[in-house]
Design a protein around this motif. Structure first.
Motif, mmCIF file in Angstrom:
data_model
loop_
_atom_site.group_PDB
_atom_site.id
_atom_site.type_symbol
_atom_site.label_atom_id
_atom_site.label_comp_id
_atom_site.label_asym_id
_atom_site.label_seq_id
_atom_site.Cartn_x
_atom_site.Cartn_y
_atom_site.Cartn_z
ATOM 1 N N ILE A 85 43.542 42.140 41.478
ATOM 2 C CA ILE A 85 43.146 40.875 40.844
ATOM 3 C C ILE A 85 41.833 40.460 41.495
ATOM 4 N N VAL A 86 40.812 40.245 40.669
ATOM 5 C CA VAL A 86 39.503 39.838 41.189
ATOM 6 C C VAL A 86 39.270 38.386 40.763
ATOM 7 N N LEU A 87 39.215 37.509 41.744
ATOM 8 C CA LEU A 87 39.070 36.092 41.446
ATOM 9 C C LEU A 87 37.590 35.714 41.513
ATOM 10 N N CYS A 88 37.035 35.299 40.375
ATOM 11 C CA CYS A 88 35.593 35.011 40.285
ATOM 12 C C CYS A 88 35.327 33.565 39.877
ATOM 13 N N THR A 89 36.342 32.727 39.870
ATOM 14 C CA THR A 89 36.119 31.336 39.482
ATOM 15 C C THR A 89 35.353 30.604 40.578
ATOM 16 N N LYS A 90 34.747 29.485 40.211
ATOM 17 C CA LYS A 90 34.228 28.565 41.228
ATOM 18 C C LYS A 90 35.420 27.957 41.948
ATOM 19 N N SER A 91 35.222 27.674 43.197
ATOM 20 C CA SER A 91 36.319 27.108 43.968
ATOM 21 C C SER A 91 36.065 25.631 44.259
ATOM 22 N N VAL A 95 39.288 19.083 43.662
ATOM 23 C CA VAL A 95 39.621 18.507 42.366
ATOM 24 C C VAL A 95 40.656 19.340 41.607
ATOM 25 N N GLY A 96 41.113 20.423 42.256
ATOM 26 C CA GLY A 96 42.193 21.222 41.696
ATOM 27 C C GLY A 96 41.849 21.860 40.378
ATOM 28 N N PRO A 97 42.627 22.813 39.854
ATOM 29 C CA PRO A 97 43.686 23.485 40.602
ATOM 30 C C PRO A 97 43.093 24.368 41.700
ATOM 31 N N THR A 98 43.861 24.610 42.740
ATOM 32 C CA THR A 98 43.370 25.490 43.795
ATOM 33 C C THR A 98 43.397 26.933 43.301
ATOM 34 N N SER A 99 42.692 27.796 44.013
ATOM 35 C CA SER A 99 42.701 29.218 43.667
ATOM 36 C C SER A 99 44.123 29.753 43.698
ATOM 37 N N LEU A 100 44.888 29.259 44.654
ATOM 38 C CA LEU A 100 46.274 29.698 44.789
ATOM 39 C C LEU A 100 47.083 29.336 43.542
ATOM 40 N N ASP A 101 46.967 28.100 43.082
ATOM 41 C CA ASP A 101 47.654 27.681 41.856
ATOM 42 C C ASP A 101 47.264 28.580 40.681
ATOM 43 N N LEU A 102 45.964 28.865 40.641
ATOM 44 C CA LEU A 102 45.421 29.608 39.506
ATOM 45 C C LEU A 102 46.006 31.014 39.432
ATOM 46 N N VAL A 103 46.047 31.696 40.568
ATOM 47 C CA VAL A 103 46.450 33.104 40.609
ATOM 48 C C VAL A 103 47.963 33.267 40.527
ATOM 49 N N ALA A 104 48.700 32.240 40.934
ATOM 50 C CA ALA A 104 50.149 32.340 41.126
ATOM 51 C C ALA A 104 50.915 33.107 40.036
ATOM 52 N N PRO A 105 50.703 32.831 38.734
ATOM 53 C CA PRO A 105 51.534 33.519 37.730
ATOM 54 C C PRO A 105 51.370 35.041 37.755
ATOM 55 N N ALA A 106 50.214 35.509 38.219
ATOM 56 C CA ALA A 106 49.972 36.959 38.208
ATOM 57 C C ALA A 106 50.279 37.605 39.558
ATOM 58 N N LEU A 107 50.668 36.821 40.532
ATOM 59 C CA LEU A 107 50.829 37.357 41.887
ATOM 60 C C LEU A 107 52.090 36.788 42.533
ATOM 61 N N PRO A 108 53.227 37.494 42.380
ATOM 62 C CA PRO A 108 54.471 37.005 42.984
ATOM 63 C C PRO A 108 54.325 36.870 44.497
ATOM 64 N N LYS A 109 55.121 35.963 45.066
ATOM 65 C CA LYS A 109 55.026 35.670 46.509
ATOM 66 C C LYS A 109 55.272 36.900 47.376
ATOM 67 N N ASP A 110 56.184 37.785 46.898
ATOM 68 C CA ASP A 110 56.533 38.941 47.727
ATOM 69 C C ASP A 110 55.713 40.175 47.361
ATOM 70 N N ASN A 111 54.607 39.950 46.648
ATOM 71 C CA ASN A 111 53.786 41.088 46.216
ATOM 72 C C ASN A 111 53.307 41.951 47.378
ATOM 73 N N THR A 112 53.392 43.265 47.188
ATOM 74 C CA THR A 112 52.723 44.189 48.111
ATOM 75 C C THR A 112 51.799 45.111 47.325
ATOM 76 N N HIS A 113 52.076 45.251 46.031
ATOM 77 C CA HIS A 113 51.325 46.223 45.225
ATOM 78 C C HIS A 113 49.893 45.773 44.937
ATOM 79 N N THR A 114 49.766 44.539 44.442
ATOM 80 C CA THR A 114 48.458 44.068 43.974
ATOM 81 C C THR A 114 47.553 43.716 45.148
ATOM 82 N N GLU A 296 33.163 21.849 49.086
ATOM 83 C CA GLU A 296 34.120 21.911 50.197
ATOM 84 C C GLU A 296 34.114 23.285 50.862
ATOM 85 N N ASP A 297 34.181 24.355 50.074
ATOM 86 C CA ASP A 297 34.197 25.697 50.665
ATOM 87 C C ASP A 297 32.839 26.106 51.227
#
Lengths: 342, 342
Positions: A85-91, A95-114, A296-297
């Motif tokens: 997964i390549v995240l190219c959005t502005k961060s 003002v939200g959503p955070t990058s974490l919120d954004l990626v969440a549906p495609a990246l399960p918490k226990d992911n090791t593969h991606t 901020e970043d």
């Protein structure tokens, strides 16, 4: 290479930077790219990307393998995990959503593969992922491309794509595993031969080095409305603002990470953008478009890190506070602020 | 009082502040006013001033005794010297003409007759006059009026005219002569009974006190585009910008002139403009109109004086340098800057 052998790559946010990334990944033949778009989705869905590129020439109707207007939810949609997964959005975490919120549906918490590649600017952007996805390999992408999207789906790339891929320091994955993934990504990304993508073992150096531009010239041009060429001519531009700010970042890099940036880094970075381009750094473009700025970043984090390490940063402090107030103005314009009733 | 007994007053620059000054002087009956106008000359010449005033009510077609579009050259035009010259223009010495250049035709170098009243903001504005016109009495006018000129010749005054008149420290004229002139001016100005004009023995106090607003809120609102009401709500507005800047001015006033401003001056000045007016300080209005800003007298001079006296002023330093760059941008827009040819 057959389609089933190709690496599957999800590019989130494919504007001026992400579209060129998608293009490099597709033309190499080792990857099948899904792009998840928002503001330019309709344009790209209907006519593909129109790309004018110093690396790739003129391309009409470039279409990544899949074009979507949402982040794939791999559980609900029953999709196999992406290889990358390549995240190219502005961060703009303020003002939200955070990058974490954004990626969440495609990246399960226990992911090791991606493998997650953060092709974003600024400092400490990996921290939320390392906490919430401790077994995911998170790579750093530091891009030096010159590219813009003057209208949705229309990409103009006027400076070569130069990309440094490395491994964020990580408590769980061994550096060997992570760096193997990084090297593989470099191979897949570079296969088309039209980009300068390299593995870099010095992620923090690369990020602080880029902050010399991004924490300084970028907000200074945004706040003054004076572009990166003109600021070299403007009264007080270099000696009053740019040089003092950059010296604070150089000192913070040293104090925070013991990184010695090269001696002439300040003058080199001042000359990064060709003077005669009168180029507007990203924050200045964002202000002019009424968009949020990534302050901020790019500015807040290095300032906080530097101050924590005892570095006096009076110039960046004021720039930061001004950027906050300007961001607030944008929030009000977008209806996120409620003024007290009179 | 017959016309020949009246004091002759030349008001230079009669916009939102000067027009109300001219009005107070005329309605008192002790003065005959000549106004020298530039940008609003045609409007006033044709239809007089239209004035909506909390002090004077609604006035249509107010005309001072003489309306001119140039500074009288009393030698060439063979005019008697004015009793008073009241200078109400904005002061932007960095882009010229200086106040001294402006007044010169109406004020011979060896003048002793005419009293000069500088109804302008900022610090050290009297210095060039004391040097070039050592025998001229120069008075200070510190105005707390709330007034605007939304279109040429149309004056809207929504806060009462409060004016402090005093004597600038002066090497030649005795304080008695000068203060007698000041008291006389107060009498002439106040005669109509619709203004609160007082003699003040504490000119430097008055000027530093006003700088708490003018060197701080004024440029902060101008640079961020966030008005004096909203800056109290904006992220970082008060604690990040306004309070630190104001504390620097309070410290400079003490170090430079041994003036102790009142303990709660910072909070009082923050609350100067009624919140719900969402008022734009003058520099913010000027930026929005594409005009030059008075940042040298309002911000540069107190900064230089404070630094000379050893006061750390990191906030004002950055605000000043940003203001310089923004002024440069305006200079370019007005054609005063030549970019290098490409």
């Amino acid at each position: 290479m057959t389609d089933t052998q190709k690496k599957t790559v999800l590019v989130i946010g494919a504007g001026s930077v992400g579209a060129i990334a998608a293009l490099n990944l597709e033309v190499g033949g080792f990857a099948s790219v899904t792009v998840a778009l928002r503001s330019n989705y309709n344009a790209v869905k209907e006519q593909g990307y129109t790309i004018e590129s110093c690396d790739h020439g003129f391309l009409r109707d470039f279409r990544p393998s899949v074009v979507r207007n949402s982040i794939p939810d791999i559980v609900i949609e029953n999709l196999p995990p992406y290889d990358y997964i390549v995240l190219c959005t502005k961060s703009t975490p303020d003002v939200g959503p955070t990058s974490l919120d954004l990626v969440a549906p495609a990246l399960p918490k226990d992911n090791t593969h991606t493998t997650l590649v953060l092709l974003q600017n600024g400092l400490n952007i990996e921290k939320p992922f390392l906490e919430s996805h401790p077994q995911t390999v998170v790579l750093s992408g530091v891009s030096f491309i010159g590219s813009a999207e003057p209208s949705p789906g229309h990409i103009v790339q006027n400076e070569p794509d130069r990309l440094l891929i490395g491994v964020f320091p990580h408590p769980h994955n061994t550096i060997e595993t992570a760096s193997a993934r990084a090297q593989e990504f470099v191979t897949v990304y570079s296969a088309g031969g039209k980009t300068d993508c390299k593995y870099s073992p010095a992620v923090l150096h690369d990020r602080w080095r880029k902050l010399v531009y991004n924490a300084c010239l970028n907000p200074i041009c945004a706040i003054t409305g004076v572009d990166s060429g003109r600021i070299r001519l403007a009264d007080g531009g270099l000696d009053g603002l740019v040089r003092p700010a950059m010296r604070e970042i150089v000192a913070a890099a040293k104090a925070v990470t013991n990184i010695e940036l090269e001696k002439d880094v300040v003058e080199k970075v001042i000359d990064t953008d060709p003077m005669e381009n009168w180029g507007k750094p990203s924050m200045q473009q964002d202000i002019e478009k009424g968009n949020y700025i990534e302050f901020e970043d790019l500015l807040g984090e290095p300032l906080r890190e530097g101050k924590k390490a005892g570095v006096p940063m009076p110039t960046l402090e004021v720039l930061y506070q001004l950027a906050r107030a300007i961001q607030w103005r944008t929030k009000e314009a977008k209806g996120l602020v409620q003024l007290p009733s009179q």
